[in-house]
Structure formats: structure tokens, C-alpha cells
Scaffold this motif. Structure first.
Motif, mmCIF file in Angstrom:
data_model
loop_
_atom_site.group_PDB
_atom_site.id
_atom_site.type_symbol
_atom_site.label_atom_id
_atom_site.label_comp_id
_atom_site.label_asym_id
_atom_site.label_seq_id
_atom_site.Cartn_x
_atom_site.Cartn_y
_atom_site.Cartn_z
ATOM 1 N N GLN A 24 10.520 49.960 30.448
ATOM 2 C CA GLN A 24 10.918 48.634 29.975
ATOM 3 C C GLN A 24 11.633 48.715 28.633
ATOM 4 O O GLN A 24 12.565 47.952 28.374
ATOM 5 N N THR A 32 11.021 44.112 35.004
ATOM 6 C CA THR A 32 9.651 43.602 34.974
ATOM 7 C C THR A 32 8.666 44.744 35.158
ATOM 8 O O THR A 32 9.038 45.851 35.557
ATOM 9 N N THR A 33 7.393 44.457 34.901
ATOM 10 C CA THR A 33 6.334 45.440 35.114
ATOM 11 C C THR A 33 6.317 45.884 36.572
ATOM 12 O O THR A 33 6.189 47.075 36.874
ATOM 13 N N GLU A 34 6.477 44.929 37.485
ATOM 14 C CA GLU A 34 6.479 45.242 38.914
ATOM 15 C C GLU A 34 7.672 46.122 39.277
ATOM 16 O O GLU A 34 7.555 47.064 40.064
ATOM 17 N N ASP A 35 8.844 45.805 38.690
ATOM 18 C CA ASP A 35 10.046 46.612 38.954
ATOM 19 C C ASP A 35 9.870 48.023 38.420
ATOM 20 O O ASP A 35 10.295 48.994 39.058
#
Length: 197
Positions: A24, A32-35
Motif C-alpha cells: 500500500q 486496498t487491503t483486499e487488493d
């Protein structure tokens, strides 16, 4: 759960959190965290051993994604390519083949110069041919084993019937109707002479 297992789980969670934070930081707020987790999973860097190793690598190489070393782990190459494919290419620098200097290739082979594409390694890696027994550049795999370039040129599976001369030869051109022309029958392009009269 035993204390040692709990400690290992905690350390793994911390390593994964640092990896996500690192991605990030490099890619910016759009990641994003998910990405970031998806990128690490796609790069095969989410399982315990690889996550710990990559966390250690990023700790030692703070600019690993912006100034990648030719000797980067394969997970770094996969991360770079995934980030570019998902719209974060401006934030990273793609690793190029150490020999041909092209990017966007599978750089799974490590050489003394650094990571190389399969083609560059294959061009310099001579191996025994299953047909002639000589060391050569392997260009195909057949049931009888690896086949060198010289033997491949006479391989019945490679040769085609030429639509003009009728001989079995290596194909030079495939016509729209599916027939082939050999290099002797292939129409040579004509160029206008530019010499002054």
C-alpha cells in the motif's frame, strides 16, 4: 494450541500485515487491503514460508518494487506484473530479462546475470537431443523426449505438404484456406527499385 505454534501464527500475521502495508505504501491509497492480499496470493507469497521470506526481503530491500534487483525472488516478479495488470503499474518498475531486457515475460529462470526469460535461457542451454544424441538447443518435447532444433526441422509432425510443389517441407506460410507453402514456393515480396534512372 502450544505456545510455540501460537507464536508462529502471530509472527505470520505480523509478516502478512507488513507485506500489505508495504504494498500500500508503494502503490498508494488506491490499493486496498483486499487488493494487496489478492496480489500477494496471486504472486504465491501468502503462504507461511513465502510470506516470511518476502517480508525479510522487503526489509532488506526497501525499494524492491521501484528499483528491482535482477536477482529478485520470483514472487517479486509476479507482484510487479500483477500490480501492472491491475492498474498500479505507474507506482512500480517492471523487472526486465537480464539478457534481452524485455519486460512482461515470465522470468522464472535465475542465471549468474539475474532473472532471465525462458527463451534467453533456452538459447544458451544445450541439452542432449533424444533423436540425434547431440547437445543442442531444445525446441520441442515429443514422446521420445526433447528434440533439438536440427531434428525438429525434419520432424514428421512439423513438416507439411506444400500446396504448390507437393513436397513435405517446413512450412513458411499458412494460407487462408489452411494449406501451407514451403520457403521455396513462398511468394517473395516485390519492392520497387528506388535507383534513379
Amino acid at each position: 494450541m502450544k505456545p510455540a505454534a501460537i507464536r508462529r501464527q502471530r509472527e505470520l500475521a505480523q509478516a502478512r500485515a507488513r507485506l500489505i502495508a508495504y504494498l500500500q505504501r508503494v502503490a498508494g491509497p488506491a490499493l486496498t487491503t483486499e487488493d494487496a492480499q489478492a496480489a500477494l496470493e496471486k504472486a504465491k507469497a501468502w503462504n507461511p514460508a513465502q510470506a516470511r521470506a518476502l517480508d525479510d526481503y522487503f526489509t532488506e530491500h526497501l525499494n524492491a518494487l521501484t528499483e528491482p534487483s535482477p536477482h529478485s525472488p520470483v514472487q517479486v516478479v509476479r507482484l510487479l506484473q500483477h500490480l501492472e495488470a491491475t492498474g498500479h503499474g505507474d507506482a512500480v518498475t517492471q523487472l526486465a530479462c537480464a539478457r534481452c531486457h524485455r519486460t512482461g515475460l515470465r522470468l522464472s529462470r535465475i542465471t549468474p546475470e539475474g532473472r532471465c526469460c525462458d527463451w534467453c535461457v533456452a538459447r544458451t542451454e544445450l541439452r542432449p537431443c533424444a533423436r540425434c544424441g547431440q547437445n543442442g538447443l531444445i525446441v520441442a518435447q515429443r514422446e521420445d523426449g526433447p528434440v533439438c532444433r536440427r531434428c525438429y526441422r525434419t520432424d514428421p509432425l512439423f513438416l507439411k505438404d506444400c500446396a504448390d510443389c507437393g513436397r513435405k517441407r517446413p512450412p513458411a506460410l499458412r494460407r487462408e484456406d489452411g494449406t501451407f507453402l514451403c520457403s521455396r514456393c513462398y511468394p517473395k515480396p516485390e519492392h520497387e527499385c528506388e535507383a534513379s534512372p
